[in-house]
Write an enzyme that holds these catalytic residues in place. Structure first.
Site, PDB file in Angstrom:
ATOM      1  CG  ASP A 187      57.858-149.837 -51.243  1.00  0.00           C
ATOM      2  OD1 ASP A 187      58.332-148.792 -50.782  1.00  0.00           O
ATOM      3  OD2 ASP A 187      56.636-150.056 -51.274  1.00  0.00           O
ATOM      4  CG  HIS A 236      52.150-149.834 -53.958  1.00  0.00           C
ATOM      5  ND1 HIS A 236      53.094-150.804 -53.724  1.00  0.00           N
ATOM      6  CD2 HIS A 236      52.602-148.699 -53.333  1.00  0.00           C
ATOM      7  CE1 HIS A 236      54.071-150.294 -52.988  1.00  0.00           C
ATOM      8  NE2 HIS A 236      53.808-149.025 -52.760  1.00  0.00           N
TER       9      HIS A 236
END
Length: 456
Positions: free
Chosen positions: A328, A277
């Site tokens: 994800d 991220h």
């Protein structure tokens, strides 16, 4: 090694461009031994003809397979504030319920979806270690093996990342009751990784690394112990970092440093590290990170869905940073959509166009995005998957050249249309290690698992 399959492609994406009349040959272990553009008719005699443009396989560098069970089920909100943290509480409902059998059914269905989209290796950031009561299974690899079986059945490559998760937040003494399935130690996650790597001796598409859930979930001593052991074993290391502003604020309050700052100061980062991220990382932090050789793992659809923010892609590309892409939470299972959203998020924020191309000083935004995802995949997975090149695993997908989004498009712009013209052009076939992947799944098993999970 013995000779393996041979293919012929009229067009293939090789070294960042479309190559013509490409002979592709692999050995019997599924590694490219020849990539020969402009080959003659005689040279390609007997090769299997691929009926469409050929793209390299893509590594899905960040997956929580069990979260496929909540895709579409968290998009309603009661009155009041709704953000990442309230979403996390809903996600825990699935984490606390799912059994090994249900996890296998969900993951098998998911992995088949990923294969059909052109992902050929998935990095599974796996922290569901214990049973629903928080007790250790008789076999500590129980949940991990459910994922291994799912990958084997679907036909996708798997890098399992058993994840260290020890506390509920910075300075906390331990986990919350609703995090009881995550409890682990450096020894336990390293033992799982070693067990999975042994499976890979007989099932070469299966391998392992390790993950540290986040700075808030792992103390410094455990982080160092795990990372040092992973380095000695040659394993990739993954960590969630600087995803949410509250995480940054909490880290500053506890350590006096932002998460990436703290990591740079306290850990000997190198090319084995993959930071997931980094949506809140500053340009200064990103420049310093690039100097360590560490990679970033970007998950644009999840980062958008959770309101994480927008990664500073221009700073990372200008620094020459390496990155990969993942799905994800699996609200999206298409790498083309992930890359499209990665670019569009930059355009929203900067009010400019073709941000990736200009930041990387290349002409084609689509080429920058595809090549970035390809080149970061090896670091994330620990597998040689840097595109269609000698020595890399022979993973590729055959594009449907007859798709409506590609109709009338000059060949030189085919990749641009693939990423930036909807609906997505489908893939005809996907190959892993030189063999066509069946992408086997059982929708009935998936549906049954979903009903069992959510019937209460």
């Amino acid at each position: 090694m013995a000779d393996g399959p041979r293919f012929f492609a009229e067009r293939a994406w090789v070294q960042g461009a479309w190559a013509r009349d490409v002979l592709l040959a692999a050995d019997d272990q599924g590694t490219w031994t020849q990539v020969r553009p402009d080959c003659s008719a005689a040279e390609r005699a007997g090769a299997q003809v691929l009926a469409g443009p050929v793209l390299p396989g893509i590594v899905n560098a960040h997956s929580h397979a069990f979260q496929r069970a909540i895709a579409g089920l968290t998009e309603r909100s009661a009155a009041g504030h709704d953000d990442f943290w309230s979403w996390r509480d809903r996600m825990y409902a699935a984490a606390l319920r799912i059994s090994p059998r249900q996890l296998e059914a969900v993951a098998t269905f998911l992995y088949a979806e990923l294969l059909r989209a052109g992902y050929t290796q998935v990095c599974e950031f796996h922290y569901l270690h214990n049973d629903a009561d928080g007790k250790a299974y008789a076999d500590p690899t129980e949940m991990s093996l459910a994922l291994v079986r799912a990958a084997q059945h679907a036909g996708i490559g798997l890098t399992l990342l058993p994840t260290l998760y020890m506390r509920s937040g910075f300075g906390a003494a331990g986990l919350r009751p609703d995090q009881r399935r995550f409890a682990s130690t450096p020894e336990s996650v390293l033992r799982i990784a070693e067990s999975v790597r042994k499976i890979g001796a007989d099932s070469p598409r299966i391998t392992a690394g390790v993950a540290l859930h986040s700075l808030r979930a792992v103390d410094e001593g455990a982080l160092r112990e795990t990372a040092q052991a992973a380095r000695a074993a040659g394993l990739p290391v993954h960590i969630h970092i600087a995803e949410q502003q509250q995480e940054v604020d909490d880290c500053v309050g506890h350590h006096g440093r932002r998460p990436v700052e703290w990591l740079l100061e306290h850990v000997d980062l190198d090319a084995s590290w993959n930071l997931v991220h980094a949506t809140q990382a500053s340009a200064t932090e990103l420049r310093a990170l690039q100097g360590t050789g560490a990679s970033i793992v970007l998950c644009p659809s999840t980062e958008a869905n959770l309101g994480d923010g927008v990664f500073d892609l221009p700073s990372w590309l200008e620094a020459g940073g390496r990155w990969s892409v993942g799905s994800d939470s699996h609200v999206c299972r298409s790498w083309t959509e992930e890359l499209r959203l990665l670019e569009y998020s930059q355009r929203f924020v900067l009010r400019q166009r073709n941000v990736a191309a200009r930041s990387a000083q290349r002409e084609s935004t689509a080429a920058v995005l595809l090549d970035g995802a390809i080149h970061g995949g090896t670091a994330a997975s620990g597998v040689a998957l840097e595109g269609i090149a000698v020595g890399q695993r022979a993973d590729f997908a055959v594009l449907d050249a007859g798709a409506s989004s590609l109709a009338g498009i000059p060949e030189s712009h085919r990749l641009d249309a693939l990423l930036f013209s909807s609906p997505d052009a489908g893939l005809q076939r996907t190959f892993v290690a030189g063999r066509e992947a069946a992408a086997r799944c059982d929708p009935a098993s998936f549906t049954a698992a979903m009903r069992q999970l959510w019937q209460a």
